[in-house]
Scaffold this motif. Sequence first.
Motif, PDB file in Angstrom:
ATOM      1  N   VAL A   6       0.841  -1.225  -0.055  1.00  0.00           N
ATOM      2  CA  VAL A   6      -0.012  -0.003   0.154  1.00  0.00           C
ATOM      3  C   VAL A   6       0.939   1.294  -0.086  1.00  0.00           C
ATOM      4  O   VAL A   6       1.844   1.390   0.736  1.00  0.00           O
ATOM      5  N   LEU A   7       0.709   2.230  -0.906  1.00  0.00           N
ATOM      6  CA  LEU A   7       1.149   3.411  -0.570  1.00  0.00           C
ATOM      7  C   LEU A   7       1.055   4.082   0.804  1.00  0.00           C
ATOM      8  O   LEU A   7      -0.074   4.205   1.083  1.00  0.00           O
ATOM      9  N   MET A   8       2.101   4.452   1.302  1.00  0.00           N
ATOM     10  CA  MET A   8       2.137   5.044   2.583  1.00  0.00           C
ATOM     11  C   MET A   8       1.245   6.345   2.676  1.00  0.00           C
ATOM     12  O   MET A   8       0.302   6.361   3.737  1.00  0.00           O
ATOM     13  N   LYS A   9       1.075   7.027   1.631  1.00  0.00           N
ATOM     14  CA  LYS A   9       0.257   8.287   1.763  1.00  0.00           C
ATOM     15  C   LYS A   9      -1.441   7.810   1.817  1.00  0.00           C
ATOM     16  O   LYS A   9      -2.211   8.653   2.116  1.00  0.00           O
ATOM     17  N   ASP A  10      -1.788   6.557   1.410  1.00  0.00           N
ATOM     18  CA  ASP A  10      -3.028   6.095   1.345  1.00  0.00           C
ATOM     19  C   ASP A  10      -3.233   5.669   2.799  1.00  0.00           C
ATOM     20  O   ASP A  10      -4.611   5.039   2.978  1.00  0.00           O
ATOM     21  N   THR A  11      -2.481   5.635   3.847  1.00  0.00           N
ATOM     22  CA  THR A  11      -2.810   4.966   5.093  1.00  0.00           C
ATOM     23  C   THR A  11      -3.219   6.191   6.221  1.00  0.00           C
ATOM     24  O   THR A  11      -3.346   5.759   7.344  1.00  0.00           O
ATOM     25  N   THR A  12      -3.192   7.395   5.738  1.00  0.00           N
ATOM     26  CA  THR A  12      -3.339   8.428   6.519  1.00  0.00           C
ATOM     27  C   THR A  12      -4.723   8.776   7.186  1.00  0.00           C
ATOM     28  O   THR A  12      -5.548   8.692   6.338  1.00  0.00           O
ATOM     29  N   LEU A  13      -5.073   9.166   8.381  1.00  0.00           N
ATOM     30  CA  LEU A  13      -6.109   9.372   9.055  1.00  0.00           C
ATOM     31  C   LEU A  13      -5.803  10.715   9.921  1.00  0.00           C
ATOM     32  O   LEU A  13      -4.636  10.730  10.340  1.00  0.00           O
ATOM     33  N   GLN A  14      -6.829  11.523  10.144  1.00  0.00           N
ATOM     34  CA  GLN A  14      -6.543  12.839  10.680  1.00  0.00           C
ATOM     35  C   GLN A  14      -7.840  13.020  11.396  1.00  0.00           C
ATOM     36  O   GLN A  14      -8.819  12.966  11.088  1.00  0.00           O
ATOM     37  N   THR A  15      -7.673  13.897  12.445  1.00  0.00           N
ATOM     38  CA  THR A  15      -8.663  14.599  13.100  1.00  0.00           C
ATOM     39  C   THR A  15      -8.356  15.855  13.866  1.00  0.00           C
ATOM     40  O   THR A  15      -7.112  16.206  13.801  1.00  0.00           O
ATOM     41  N   VAL A  16      -9.244  16.677  14.237  1.00  0.00           N
ATOM     42  CA  VAL A  16      -9.127  17.962  14.717  1.00  0.00           C
ATOM     43  C   VAL A  16      -9.933  18.078  16.028  1.00  0.00           C
ATOM     44  O   VAL A  16     -11.040  17.701  15.892  1.00  0.00           O
ATOM     45  N   ILE A  17      -9.346  18.197  17.081  1.00  0.00           N
ATOM     46  CA  ILE A  17     -10.031  18.560  18.489  1.00  0.00           C
ATOM     47  C   ILE A  17      -9.862  19.885  19.085  1.00  0.00           C
ATOM     48  O   ILE A  17      -8.800  20.226  18.875  1.00  0.00           O
ATOM     49  N   THR A  18     -10.722  20.142  19.638  1.00  0.00           N
ATOM     50  CA  THR A  18     -10.689  21.477  20.582  1.00  0.00           C
ATOM     51  C   THR A  18     -10.431  21.006  22.064  1.00  0.00           C
ATOM     52  O   THR A  18     -10.998  20.204  22.548  1.00  0.00           O
ATOM     53  N   CYS A  19      -9.563  21.554  22.731  1.00  0.00           N
ATOM     54  CA  CYS A  19      -9.177  21.388  24.188  1.00  0.00           C
ATOM     55  C   CYS A  19      -9.839  22.231  25.023  1.00  0.00           C
ATOM     56  O   CYS A  19      -9.884  23.473  25.169  1.00  0.00           O
ATOM     57  N   HIS A  20     -10.627  21.427  25.905  1.00  0.00           N
ATOM     58  CA  HIS A  20     -11.564  21.978  26.870  1.00  0.00           C
ATOM     59  C   HIS A  20     -11.063  22.116  28.085  1.00  0.00           C
ATOM     60  O   HIS A  20      -9.961  21.456  28.304  1.00  0.00           O
ATOM     61  N   PRO A  21     -11.523  22.886  29.102  1.00  0.00           N
ATOM     62  CA  PRO A  21     -11.204  23.115  30.440  1.00  0.00           C
ATOM     63  C   PRO A  21     -11.185  21.885  31.176  1.00  0.00           C
ATOM     64  O   PRO A  21     -10.234  21.577  32.033  1.00  0.00           O
ATOM     65  N   GLU A  22     -11.994  20.897  31.047  1.00  0.00           N
ATOM     66  CA  GLU A  22     -11.868  19.746  31.756  1.00  0.00           C
ATOM     67  C   GLU A  22     -10.826  18.764  31.391  1.00  0.00           C
ATOM     68  O   GLU A  22     -10.542  17.961  32.166  1.00  0.00           O
ATOM     69  N   ASP A  23     -10.063  18.959  30.330  1.00  0.00           N
ATOM     70  CA  ASP A  23      -8.957  18.315  30.043  1.00  0.00           C
ATOM     71  C   ASP A  23      -7.678  19.042  30.498  1.00  0.00           C
ATOM     72  O   ASP A  23      -6.670  18.531  29.944  1.00  0.00           O
ATOM     73  N   GLY A  24      -7.827  20.084  31.171  1.00  0.00           N
ATOM     74  CA  GLY A  24      -6.800  20.806  31.318  1.00  0.00           C
ATOM     75  C   GLY A  24      -6.402  20.852  32.952  1.00  0.00           C
ATOM     76  O   GLY A  24      -7.242  20.623  33.930  1.00  0.00           O
ATOM     77  N   SER A  25      -5.103  21.661  33.245  1.00  0.00           N
ATOM     78  CA  SER A  25      -4.832  21.987  34.901  1.00  0.00           C
ATOM     79  C   SER A  25      -5.033  23.175  35.211  1.00  0.00           C
ATOM     80  O   SER A  25      -5.788  24.119  34.427  1.00  0.00           O
ATOM     81  N   VAL A  26      -4.836  23.683  36.261  1.00  0.00           N
ATOM     82  CA  VAL A  26      -5.190  24.962  37.084  1.00  0.00           C
ATOM     83  C   VAL A  26      -4.325  26.046  36.425  1.00  0.00           C
ATOM     84  O   VAL A  26      -4.800  26.978  36.306  1.00  0.00           O
ATOM     85  N   TYR A  27      -3.231  25.477  35.391  1.00  0.00           N
ATOM     86  CA  TYR A  27      -2.605  26.518  34.796  1.00  0.00           C
ATOM     87  C   TYR A  27      -2.962  26.754  33.442  1.00  0.00           C
ATOM     88  O   TYR A  27      -2.197  27.340  32.650  1.00  0.00           O
ATOM     89  N   ASN A  28      -4.185  26.441  33.138  1.00  0.00           N
ATOM     90  CA  ASN A  28      -4.743  26.678  31.943  1.00  0.00           C
ATOM     91  C   ASN A  28      -4.091  25.802  30.964  1.00  0.00           C
ATOM     92  O   ASN A  28      -3.864  26.236  29.626  1.00  0.00           O
ATOM     93  N   LYS A  29      -3.424  24.702  31.190  1.00  0.00           N
ATOM     94  CA  LYS A  29      -2.425  23.842  30.015  1.00  0.00           C
ATOM     95  C   LYS A  29      -3.214  22.557  30.004  1.00  0.00           C
ATOM     96  O   LYS A  29      -3.902  22.022  30.967  1.00  0.00           O
ATOM     97  N   ILE A  30      -2.967  21.877  28.783  1.00  0.00           N
ATOM     98  CA  ILE A  30      -4.039  20.607  28.686  1.00  0.00           C
ATOM     99  C   ILE A  30      -2.616  19.684  29.102  1.00  0.00           C
ATOM    100  O   ILE A  30      -1.502  19.513  29.097  1.00  0.00           O
ATOM    101  N   PHE A  31      -3.462  18.304  29.931  1.00  0.00           N
ATOM    102  CA  PHE A  31      -2.579  17.354  30.503  1.00  0.00           C
ATOM    103  C   PHE A  31      -1.974  16.770  29.346  1.00  0.00           C
ATOM    104  O   PHE A  31      -2.555  16.224  28.277  1.00  0.00           O
TER     105      PHE A  31
END
Length: 183
Positions: free
Chosen positions: A43-68
């Motif tokens: 299989v050509l390598m380029k034909d194996t690609t998957l991708q996604t986009v996610i938004t980082c929400h406060p429930e996934d972060g620390s008190v320092y406003n950084k994502i874990f």
Amino acid sequence: MSLLKKPPTEEERQLVHYMFLSISTTDLTAWSSKRRRRPENSVLMKDTTLQTVITCHPEDGSVYNKIFGGFVMRKAHELASTTASVFSRGHVGLCRSIDDVVFLRSVDIGDELHLQAMVVYTNGSDVQVYVRVEKINPELNTYEMTNDFHFIFSTVVDNLPSVMPSDYSEAMMYLRGRRHYEG
């Protein structure tokens, strides 16, 4: 063993050249990728690609406003597992290895992350998936790499297709995946 610090060995250069010739047409003057063929069970390598986009929400972060970091790792693992499953057309079993996890930049709450996964190497029933994570800056329309992951999964498929790079950049990713697998 980074390809940025140590160029391909003679054996690796020969392997890349052999792979290039194996996807070329019988007429080597036809450089167009549209006229190329690939070897059986590949299989050509380029034909194996998957991708996604996610938004980082406060429930996934620390008190320092950084994502874990664990949140980003989980999302990368989920995408890698799905990529391996789609590639193998079957159930992916054990994640044998998570190698060379690199945290280059922090991720803030509210950041948009672009995750891209690609199968970069296979061996028997094992599949290696590379995941690149980037922050998107919508105002500047730029991407900034935050994380780099390598996953090796065992599958239920005994003879997975080999992946074939179609350009130099993909060939370097193939060699990098091969080094991680064998190292």
